[in-house]
Motif scaffolding. Structure first.
Motif, short mmCIF file in Angstrom:
data_model
loop_
_atom_site.label_atom_id
_atom_site.label_comp_id
_atom_site.label_asym_id
_atom_site.label_seq_id
_atom_site.Cartn_x
_atom_site.Cartn_y
_atom_site.Cartn_z
N GLU A 175 12.03 -4.04 -6.23
CA GLU A 175 12.13 -3.96 -7.69
C GLU A 175 10.80 -3.59 -8.32
OE1 GLU A 175 15.63 -7.39 -8.00
OE2 GLU A 175 13.55 -7.85 -8.48
N LEU A 176 9.70 -4.11 -7.77
CA LEU A 176 8.38 -3.77 -8.30
C LEU A 176 8.09 -2.28 -8.10
CD1 LEU A 176 5.75 -4.72 -9.58
CD2 LEU A 176 4.91 -5.29 -7.29
N ALA A 177 8.46 -1.75 -6.93
CA ALA A 177 8.26 -0.33 -6.66
C ALA A 177 9.08 0.54 -7.63
CB ALA A 177 8.63 -0.01 -5.21
N GLU A 178 10.31 0.10 -7.92
CA GLU A 178 11.15 0.85 -8.87
C GLU A 178 10.55 0.81 -10.27
OE1 GLU A 178 14.99 -0.89 -8.55
OE2 GLU A 178 15.42 -0.02 -6.59
N LEU A 179 10.02 -0.35 -10.65
CA LEU A 179 9.41 -0.46 -11.98
C LEU A 179 8.18 0.43 -12.12
CD1 LEU A 179 9.60 -4.30 -12.68
CD2 LEU A 179 10.67 -2.53 -14.02
N LEU A 180 7.37 0.49 -11.06
CA LEU A 180 6.13 1.27 -11.10
C LEU A 180 6.33 2.72 -10.68
CD1 LEU A 180 3.69 -1.35 -9.53
CD2 LEU A 180 4.21 -0.97 -11.92
N ARG A 181 7.56 3.07 -10.24
CA ARG A 181 7.90 4.45 -9.84
C ARG A 181 7.02 4.94 -8.71
NH1 ARG A 181 8.49 7.05 -15.93
NH2 ARG A 181 10.09 5.62 -16.67
N VAL A 187 3.42 -0.18 -2.46
CA VAL A 187 3.31 -1.55 -2.97
C VAL A 187 2.97 -2.52 -1.83
CG1 VAL A 187 4.58 -3.43 -4.10
CG2 VAL A 187 4.90 -1.08 -4.87
N MET A 188 3.63 -2.34 -0.69
CA MET A 188 3.38 -3.22 0.46
C MET A 188 1.94 -3.06 0.95
SD MET A 188 7.06 -2.57 2.30
CE MET A 188 6.86 -3.61 3.72
N ALA A 189 1.42 -1.82 0.90
CA ALA A 189 0.03 -1.59 1.31
C ALA A 189 -0.95 -2.31 0.39
CB ALA A 189 -0.26 -0.09 1.33
N GLU A 190 -0.67 -2.26 -0.93
CA GLU A 190 -1.54 -2.96 -1.88
C GLU A 190 -1.47 -4.48 -1.68
OE1 GLU A 190 -3.74 -1.91 -4.03
OE2 GLU A 190 -3.42 0.18 -3.46
N LEU A 191 -0.27 -4.96 -1.34
CA LEU A 191 -0.12 -6.40 -1.08
C LEU A 191 -0.92 -6.82 0.15
CD1 LEU A 191 3.69 -6.88 -1.84
CD2 LEU A 191 1.80 -7.85 -3.13
N LEU A 192 -0.90 -5.96 1.17
CA LEU A 192 -1.67 -6.25 2.38
C LEU A 192 -3.16 -6.34 2.07
CD1 LEU A 192 0.06 -4.14 5.17
CD2 LEU A 192 -0.23 -6.61 5.14
N LYS A 193 -3.64 -5.47 1.18
CA LYS A 193 -5.06 -5.52 0.80
C LYS A 193 -5.41 -6.86 0.15
CE LYS A 193 -5.52 -0.52 0.02
NZ LYS A 193 -5.72 0.53 -1.02
N LYS A 194 -4.42 -7.46 -0.51
CA LYS A 194 -4.66 -8.73 -1.18
C LYS A 194 -4.29 -9.92 -0.28
CE LYS A 194 -3.90 -6.57 -5.63
NZ LYS A 194 -5.34 -6.40 -5.81
N ALA A 209 1.87 -9.45 -8.54
CA ALA A 209 2.54 -8.21 -8.97
C ALA A 209 1.73 -7.51 -10.06
CB ALA A 209 3.95 -8.52 -9.46
N LEU A 210 1.16 -8.30 -10.97
CA LEU A 210 0.33 -7.73 -12.04
C LEU A 210 -0.91 -7.06 -11.46
CD1 LEU A 210 0.30 -7.55 -15.14
CD2 LEU A 210 -1.12 -9.59 -15.15
N GLN A 211 -1.54 -7.70 -10.46
CA GLN A 211 -2.72 -7.12 -9.81
C GLN A 211 -2.38 -5.82 -9.08
OE1 GLN A 211 -4.32 -10.19 -7.30
NE2 GLN A 211 -4.83 -11.53 -9.00
N ALA A 215 -3.90 -2.16 -9.78
CA ALA A 215 -4.54 -1.42 -8.70
C ALA A 215 -3.98 -0.01 -8.57
CB ALA A 215 -4.39 -2.17 -7.39
N LEU A 216 -2.71 0.16 -8.92
CA LEU A 216 -2.07 1.48 -8.84
C LEU A 216 -2.23 2.28 -10.13
CD1 LEU A 216 1.21 0.47 -6.98
CD2 LEU A 216 -0.72 1.74 -6.04
N GLY A 217 -3.07 1.78 -11.05
CA GLY A 217 -3.37 2.52 -12.28
C GLY A 217 -2.37 2.32 -13.39
N PHE A 218 -1.57 1.26 -13.34
CA PHE A 218 -0.57 1.01 -14.36
C PHE A 218 -1.03 -0.09 -15.30
CE2 PHE A 218 1.79 3.12 -11.11
CZ PHE A 218 2.80 3.80 -11.77
N LEU A 219 -0.52 -0.04 -16.51
CA LEU A 219 -0.71 -1.13 -17.46
C LEU A 219 0.62 -1.86 -17.58
CD1 LEU A 219 -2.76 0.68 -20.24
CD2 LEU A 219 -3.62 -0.96 -18.58
N ALA A 220 0.63 -3.15 -17.28
CA ALA A 220 1.88 -3.91 -17.28
C ALA A 220 1.64 -5.30 -17.85
CB ALA A 220 2.43 -4.00 -15.86
#
Length: 744
Positions: A175-181, A187-194, A209-211, A215-220
């Protein structure tokens, strides 16, 4: 294209070959003496040395430019004829020059002007073509600029869209990937970094999810729980009118006073014999239809002490309470508790005086006893309906039903029939074959098979629905009890359920509630005496509710009078329930349901009450001096509560035998029920819920040896200091006192 050797160019310019090579080296070009130079390289050399020595160099340059343009621009078909014409012209000039017999240099000088007449037309063509080239380049530059502007506009639009994106508090990786397109892998790669290892269907905490979005350049932003609650409270259209609904009636009273038998007569079924020991073991719900078509929904709440919490839930969702009192038995302790439960939730009471056909029945005695509790009959000028019935023979049962419907008309009970359903869970069970089974009462709207529902911290989709007689239903309207299948987990009895748009939304809301509940369980607690003044100042508290348990009736009356007189303009003191005896689980559940504080005077809570108070975070205050209790409540109202002494119970033991020893006194042979018994610790002796002795444990033995402590499940010998009147069945409670600051 015509080229010039480096050596020839140096000769024409009158400079050394090395000088020309050094100039080219400065531009990063290395050439040998006999190497040919390109047009750009020739121009570099000419610019450096500042001038052109002869007209021949200029003419050669012009010719080279013309030739280069002719080689680049014209098509392949046009190139051969031009070359042929130039060769023919050169041949003609040579033929004319042959008869003259002049030296070689002369024909060279004469031959040079020959190509000059045709040169002007090509230069004009070159200029025209160069203009076309410039136009094309300008067009290309404009197109590039337009594309860049379009890209910028698209990026700005995307940024605007991103600002509007709201991340739910509970969201899966997908769902997070769909929201951020973006792809889920990103998304999983960014989660692994964290440091978060999550699968595609696993939930991600809102902060993480906000972080990831940042990190992907979105404002949420995180969608808060209040916004989720608002989604459940949909606007009710004007055409959804509220129509009269059947009343929901709860039957309450003391054990064995005939509650289930009364319902048995009304429903013309035989429920009482099916119950174990003739006692109702669960909340039952049924619909009774009268001959004229009117309906009444009945809840049969148990009257036994062990099910007081269920009775409290039953009182919360009902419109009318029928209090069953046996005419030959009169008012009993649980009758008083039932009245207090109904009053705590402002439920009107109809009294059914049962067993009037039995010898020794005295309905007037019941009226007198209940009038002392504030239930004054209508025939005596009060507002409480009394009906004398016999549940066994059915005498006056129809009259009771008429009074119920009459009171329902006065209350003007209405509910909307259209729209999504809302209601309460009254009973749950886990069936081995069918899974989680819940009994619901619909209070608003219409519940249908296939509806996605949220109940407390769980959700589901209604797969099947049955009425109180076991028949399948496709829909159920207001005041209808139904048994449903389809919940993912067991909801809690007393939870409210709501129909939502789809199962995805139901899961999100349930997950949010579950997360909030886990956080609240760590921090939440019932109303504490220390917080009373703070809540008064904040405007959250305008009534301090108390439950009193004392050792004698005289102490109870004195406490009730003294505490009631402490009422102030900001907050009034209300005694919900007062009785003689030990503090029970019933008292704790009533305190939890009504946000009350329990005050015990020379009484103690039993083991079940302690466990319930700890789990439900109910404040129990114990006193042995009446003025201390009054002073604490007074100080709490004034915000002057001092640091308190908190008792920590170490353990309890039951006296199973007594031994009289000369020179020592009476020794109690005990079995440790809970915790541990510690030598030289504070102790009190409790008999039938009342404190008989308070002192210390003088000696503690196991077999013939002195020990420091004895744990749960072991036997021991206990000698109380300066006390010998110990009896079998007494409870010895071992405790220690700790000082704690009030949390104001």
């Amino acid at each position: 294209m015509g080229k010039v050797r480096l050596q020839d160019l140096a000769k024409k310019l009158g400079v050394r070959v090395k000088d020309v090579q050094e100039v080219l080296k400065e531009w990063g070009i290395e050439k040998s003496n006999f190497a040919y130079l390109e047009e750009e390289e020739i121009q570099i050399v000419l610019d450096h040395f500042g001038k052109e020595t002869t007209q021949e160099i200029e003419e050669e340059k012009k010719e080279e430019k013309v030739e280069s343009v002719q080689e680049k621009e014209p098509t392949k078909e046009e190139k051969p004829p031009q070359k042929v014409k130039e060769e023919e012209r050169r041949k003609e000039t040579k033929k004319e020059e042959k008869p003259v017999h002049k030296p070689n240099p002369v024909p060279q000088v004469v031959a040079q002007p020959a190509p000059k007449p045709p040169s002007p037309p090509p230069t004009q063509k070159v200029e025209a073509k160069e203009e076309k080239k410039a136009q094309k380049e300008e067009e290309q530059i404009l197109k590039k600029l337009e594309k860049q502007i379009e890209k910028k506009q698209k990026k700005e639009e995307q940024e605007e869209e991103i600002k509007i994106v709201q991340i739910p508090e509970i969201v899966t990786v997908r769902e997070l990937a769909e929201l951020l397109r973006v792809p889920p892998n990103m998304v999983m790669a960014e989660l692994l970094k964290k440091g978060v290892l999550a699968t595609i269907n696993q939930t991600v905490p809102s902060e993480v999810a906000l972080q990831v979005a940042e990190a992907l350049g979105f404002l949420a932003e995180i969608k808060k729980e209040e916004e989720e609650k608002e989604t459940l409270e949909e606007e009710i259209p004007d055409h959804w009118e509220k129509l009269p609904r059947p009343p929901i009636v709860v039957v309450m009273g003391h054990v064995d006073h005939g509650k289930t038998t009364l319902l048995d007569t009304i429903r013309k079924t035989n429920v009482a014999e099916k119950e174990k020991g003739g006692i109702t073991q669960h909340i039952g719900a049924s619909v009774v239809q009268l001959p004229d078509g009117r309906k009444i929904t009945f809840l049969d709440t148990p009257g036994h002490e062990a099910f007081t919490s269920l009775r409290a839930r039953g009182a919360q969702i009902t419109d009318i309470a029928v209090l069953v009192v046996a005419a030959d038995d009169g008012v009993m302790p649980q009758t008083v508790e039932a009245i207090n439960h109904a009053r705590a939730f402002n439920v009107p009471i109809i009294v059914a005086v049962n067993k009037i056909d039995k010898p020794g029945a005295d309905p007037q005695r019941v009226r007198r006893e209940l009038s002392e509790l504030g239930l004054i009959p209508e025939e005596w000028g009060g507002d409480t309906i009394f009906v004398d019935i016999s549940a066994k023979t059915g005498q006056n049962v129809e009259t009771l039903l008429e009074y119920i419907l009459l009171l329902a008309e006065i209350l003007e009970l209405k509910a909307r029939v259209e729209g999504p359903a809302k209601g309460t869970v009254i009973e749950v069970k886990l069936d081995k074959q069918r899974g989680p089974v819940a009994t619901l009462i619909v209070q608003e709207g219409t519940l249908k098979v296939g509806d996605p529902v949220v109940a407390g911290t769980t959700y589901g989709k209604i797969r099947a629905m049955f009425d109180d007689k076991g028949r399948k239903l496709n829909s159920a309207g207001p005041s209808t009890p139904v048994e449903v299948l389809g919940f993912e987990e067991l909801p809690m009895a007393g939870d409210t359920f709501t129909v939502v748009e789809d199962e995805k939304k139901a899961r999100q809301i349930a997950e949010i509630r579950k997360q909030k509940k886990e956080q609240q369980e760590k921090l939440s607690r019932g109303l504490m005496l220390e917080d009373v003044f703070k809540k008064i100042e904040e405007g959250e508290l305008n009534e301090l509710r108390l439950i009193l348990k004392t050792d004698t009736i005289g102490s109870l009356e004195a406490l009730e009078k003294a505490l009631t007189e402490l009422s102030r303009s900001e907050v009034s003191v209300r005694i919900l329930h007062g009785a003689v005896g030990g503090i029970t689980e019933n008292d704790v559940m009533l305190a939890k349901a009504s946000q009350a504080i329990i005050i015990g005077f020379n009484t103690r809570p039993d083991l079940k009450a302690k466990e319930a108070a700890e789990s439900e975070k109910v404040d129990i205050r114990l006193y042995s001096i009446i003025y201390e209790a009054i002073e604490d409540v007074k100080n709490a109202l004034r915000g002057l509560l001092k640091p308190i002494q908190k008792e920590v119970v170490l353990g309890t033991a039951e006296v199973r035998a007594t031994f009289k020893i000369k020179g020592v006194g009476t020794v109690a042979g005990c079995y440790v029920l809970d915790g541990k018994i510690v030598r030289n610790a504070n102790a009190r002796l409790i008999r039938d819920g009342v404190v008989i002795y308070t002192g210390k444990i003088e000696s503690l033995r196991r077999f013939k040896e002195d020990v420091q402590e004895v744990a749960r499940g072991f036997e021991c010998g206990v000698k109380l200091k300066d006390y010998n009147d110990v009896k079998v069945g007494d409870i010895i409670e071992c405790y220690e006192v700790k000082l704690e600051k009030p949390s104001l």
